[in-house]
Design an enzyme around this catalytic site. Structure first.
Site, PDB file in Angstrom:
ATOM      1  N   GLU A 168      36.126  17.495   4.838  1.00 48.21           N
ATOM      2  CA  GLU A 168      35.007  17.359   3.907  1.00 48.21           C
ATOM      3  C   GLU A 168      34.522  18.764   3.528  1.00 48.21           C
ATOM      4  O   GLU A 168      34.152  19.547   4.407  1.00 48.21           O
ATOM      5  CB  GLU A 168      33.914  16.592   4.662  1.00 48.21           C
ATOM      6  N   GLY A 182      24.750  12.941  10.673  1.00 48.75           N
ATOM      7  CA  GLY A 182      25.276  14.303  10.783  1.00 48.75           C
ATOM      8  C   GLY A 182      26.785  14.274  10.885  1.00 48.75           C
ATOM      9  O   GLY A 182      27.430  13.335  10.418  1.00 48.75           O
ATOM     10  N   SER A 183      27.330  15.292  11.533  1.00 48.59           N
ATOM     11  CA  SER A 183      28.790  15.420  11.522  1.00 48.59           C
ATOM     12  C   SER A 183      29.442  14.522  12.577  1.00 48.59           C
ATOM     13  O   SER A 183      28.812  14.162  13.580  1.00 48.59           O
ATOM     14  CB  SER A 183      29.188  16.877  11.783  1.00 48.59           C
ATOM     15  N   TRP A 208      19.686  18.170   7.391  1.00 44.29           N
ATOM     16  CA  TRP A 208      18.979  19.024   6.426  1.00 44.29           C
ATOM     17  C   TRP A 208      19.293  18.646   4.979  1.00 44.29           C
ATOM     18  O   TRP A 208      18.607  19.075   4.073  1.00 44.29           O
ATOM     19  CB  TRP A 208      19.367  20.500   6.650  1.00 44.29           C
ATOM     20  N   ASN A 209      20.362  17.865   4.723  1.00 43.82           N
ATOM     21  CA  ASN A 209      20.766  17.675   3.318  1.00 43.82           C
ATOM     22  C   ASN A 209      19.851  16.704   2.567  1.00 43.82           C
ATOM     23  O   ASN A 209      19.761  16.752   1.337  1.00 43.82           O
ATOM     24  CB  ASN A 209      22.244  17.272   3.201  1.00 43.82           C
ATOM     25  N   CYS A 220      26.986  13.219   2.315  1.00 42.93           N
ATOM     26  CA  CYS A 220      28.089  12.589   3.071  1.00 42.93           C
ATOM     27  C   CYS A 220      28.911  11.669   2.181  1.00 42.93           C
ATOM     28  O   CYS A 220      30.043  11.334   2.531  1.00 42.93           O
ATOM     29  CB  CYS A 220      27.532  11.775   4.233  1.00 42.93           C
ATOM     30  N   LYS A 239      13.597  14.424  15.699  1.00 39.50           N
ATOM     31  CA  LYS A 239      13.964  15.845  15.769  1.00 39.50           C
ATOM     32  C   LYS A 239      14.188  16.298  14.337  1.00 39.50           C
ATOM     33  O   LYS A 239      15.153  15.893  13.701  1.00 39.50           O
ATOM     34  CB  LYS A 239      15.229  16.081  16.599  1.00 39.50           C
ATOM     35  N   GLU A 246      25.545   7.687  11.213  1.00 38.97           N
ATOM     36  CA  GLU A 246      26.086   7.873   9.865  1.00 38.97           C
ATOM     37  C   GLU A 246      26.686   9.265   9.860  1.00 38.97           C
ATOM     38  O   GLU A 246      25.955  10.257   9.849  1.00 38.97           O
ATOM     39  CB  GLU A 246      24.956   7.701   8.841  1.00 38.97           C
ATOM     40  N   LEU A 247      28.014   9.318   9.905  1.00 38.84           N
ATOM     41  CA  LEU A 247      28.689  10.604  10.155  1.00 38.84           C
ATOM     42  C   LEU A 247      29.434  11.086   8.909  1.00 38.84           C
ATOM     43  O   LEU A 247      29.145  10.662   7.799  1.00 38.84           O
ATOM     44  CB  LEU A 247      29.625  10.440  11.361  1.00 38.84           C
TER      45      LEU A 247
HETATM   46  C1  SIN Z   1      23.907  11.524   3.331  1.00 35.45           C
HETATM   47  O1  SIN Z   1      24.460  12.421   2.749  1.00 35.45           O
HETATM   48  O2  SIN Z   1      23.937  11.466   4.565  1.00 35.45           O
HETATM   49  C2  SIN Z   1      23.124  10.449   2.646  1.00 35.45           C
HETATM   50  C3  SIN Z   1      23.391  10.338   1.221  1.00 35.45           C
HETATM   51  C4  SIN Z   1      22.554   9.301   0.529  1.00 35.45           C
HETATM   52  O3  SIN Z   1      21.708   8.619   1.107  1.00 35.45           O
HETATM   53  O4  SIN Z   1      22.770   9.151  -0.656  1.00 35.45           O
END
Ligand code: SIN
Length: 527
Positions: A429, A274-275, A193-194, A330, A217, A296-297
């Site tokens: 985090e 995600g996490s 969602w971010n 992230c 999804k 990508e966690l």
């Molecule tokens: C992320 O927070 O997963 C991606 C951040 C980004 O692409 O800058």
């Protein structure tokens, strides 16, 4: 912000109950609906159905869930809450389309991707408003995300026609070896969602360029951006069945959807952002059919300011890295290590900048910090702040929830000084607007502390010493190092981590290969 009331700690249990899927517990105020469609230049971009095999569909059993605005607590729209059987159907449609899609020339796929890119760029304002309303990032930042997201499409449109194979000198006489690249197959994409737009395009664009078909999804909190860009994909003529978007509410159906995508033998690859705990679960599930994965966690980025740093750059860098998306990325700086010689000056300048932030409804002009996505997000920041303060940290600014509309999820941007090593924020985090300042004196010590975490996504440092640039960049245990800048993200770089931040790279010159397999063709009997 209208209808403000101070939300005291004593009200937290009530706020906890105001989760977006428990309609019966919403207060009359949070039940109020916003007419987002009326604010759009192109109302068709606000979709309330999922997209499977070129059709806009409801859930087979009619179930829906509500998407709400985290800045107001108000309802935006209801979308389908799809059962597992319908996710399976979407996968089957993607499978039956892959033959025709992969048989298109790379130039045809490039043309369609470029048309999709142009359609997104032509609708930046609407797409940004939809994103802001469901995610809470300020409108200007949402526009930047749309452009950033679109840049993955143009990057991979260019890469589509460069999926080169190669030849290999053969060991055996009269034999020729050729290595070709082919699309891996149906790809399942589980997106966060971010970045409701960019984390979809970052996965979808290379997959489509490679000739794969996809089932996305959409994030339960922010499905509207996914559906909006999907509407544009349909409009520019990406064929039915190539892009499918399923929507599911948090909870049972979300888990069932994840299970289907990760265990269905028709799916060849899963890409997840995600996490780390969810990544571990998905990997376990994928093992039953040995799917390829990119993950990508979580991160816990160190941001190091050496005593020879250009402090102007370092302050700009920390503002960008720490407060982008209200700290919900992230790659956000999580542990800010400042050399003792420049600590007080850095802390005071950062505090002044944070005091100047405008917190409020992110769709209002000039607002620079919006809400967090959920009550759980706010509670985590609060826990990190309280824990640090109990252990001796000083609050320089922020440190509490601001006055905010009921049902919204705000936390004041916060700077903490003198944060002790053993605080929760040092090892977890925060994913929120908390800048935790630690002090250090020795390079060796700060590098050891920076690496003292199980994850390794991004790391930042500021120095003018060129030897140190190489020394520290090479020693940081992360996938991405930023020196004298707070901004990493670009479509042209390999985005990804090491250790428990996952594996695989998104973007960059290797990004297409994540969605392709190499196949050897060896031909003998050549006279
Ligand atoms: C992320 O927070 O997963 C991606 C951040 C980004 O692409 O800058």
């Amino acid at each position: 912000m209208p209808k403000r009331r101070h939300v005291h700690d004593s009200l937290h249990p009530v706020r906890k109950l105001l989760t977006r899927n428990i309609t019966a517990l919403r207060t009359p105020d949070t039940m109020a609906a916003e007419n987002l469609r009326s604010l759009l230049k192109d109302p068709e971009l606000l979709q309330s159905k999922a997209y499977v095999n070129g059709q806009w569909v409801d859930a087979d059993d009619g179930e829906t869930f509500t998407v709400t605005n985290p800045a107001t607590g108000k309802t935006l729209v209801d979308v389908p809450n799809m059962p597992q059987s319908q996710v399976r159907k979407a996968i089957e449609h993607a499978k039956s389309t892959i033959k025709s899609w992969s048989a298109e020339t790379a130039y045809k796929r490039q043309t369609l991707l470029l048309a999709w890119y142009s359609a997104i760029m032509a609708n930046v304002d609407d797409l940004a408003l939809i994103l802001t309303k469901e995610n809470g990032k300020p409108l200007a930042e949402a526009k930047t995300e749309i452009t950033y997201g679109a840049s993955y499409i143009s990057w991979f449109a260019a890469e589509a026609v460069r999926a080169y194979g190669h030849t290999v000198p053969a060991v055996f006489p009269g034999t020729r070896n050729t290595v070709i690249k082919q699309p891996i197959g149906v790809c399942g994409m589980i997106t966060p969602w971010n970045f409701p737009n960019a984390m979809i395009t970052r996965k979808a664009a290379p997959a489509l360029a490679a000739g794969c078909t996809i089932v996305i999804k959409a994030p339960a909190e922010t499905p509207l951006s996914a559906l909006a860009i999907c509407a544009l994909a349909e409009r520019v003529g990406i064929p039915a069945g190539v892009v499918n978007v399923v929507t599911v509410a948090k909870g049972e159906r979300e888990q069932a959807c994840g299970l289907e995508l990760t265990t269905n033998p028709l799916v060849s690859k899963i890409s997840f952002t995600g996490s780390t705990p969810v990544g571990r679960l998905l990997m376990k599930q994928c093992s039953s059919t040995l799917k390829k994965m990119s993950m990508e966690l979580g991160g816990n980025a160190a941001f190091i300011v050496f005593d020879d740093a250009d402090l102007d750059l370092a302050i700009e860098g920390v503002i960008t890295s720490k407060f982008r998306g209200a700290g919900q990325t992230c790659v956000c700086a999580n542990r800010i290590f400042v050399h003792a010689k420049v600590y007080n000056e850095f802390a005071s300048r950062l505090t002044d900048r944070v005091k100047a932030f405008k917190v409020g409804d992110p769709s209002e002009e000039g607002v620079t910090i919006g809400p967090l996505i959920t009550e759980a997000g706010v509670a985590k920041v609060e826990r990190h702040v309280n824990d640090a303060v109990e252990k001796g940290a000083r609050i320089l600014v922020g440190g509490s929830r601001p006055d905010a509309p009921e049902g919204s999820f705000f936390y004041s941007p916060t700077v903490l000084a003198d944060v002790p090593r053993e605080c929760a924020v040092a090892s977890e985090e925060t994913f929120g607007p908390l800048a935790a300042l630690f002090k250090f004196e020795q390079e060796e010590d700060v590098v050891t502390r920076a690496n003292d975490t199980e994850v390794g996504l991004a790391g930042y440092f500021f120095t003018k010493d060129i030897s140190r640039v190489w020394r520290v960049a090479e020693r940081l245990e992360v996938g991405m190092v930023a020196v004298n800048t707070g901004m990493i993200s670009q479509a042209c770089i390999p985005f990804g981590g090491v250790k428990q931040s996952g594996f695989g790279r998104e973007g960059g010159r290797g990004g297409l290969d994540e969605y392709m397999v190499e196949k050897l063709v060896t031909i003998g009997g050549i006279a």
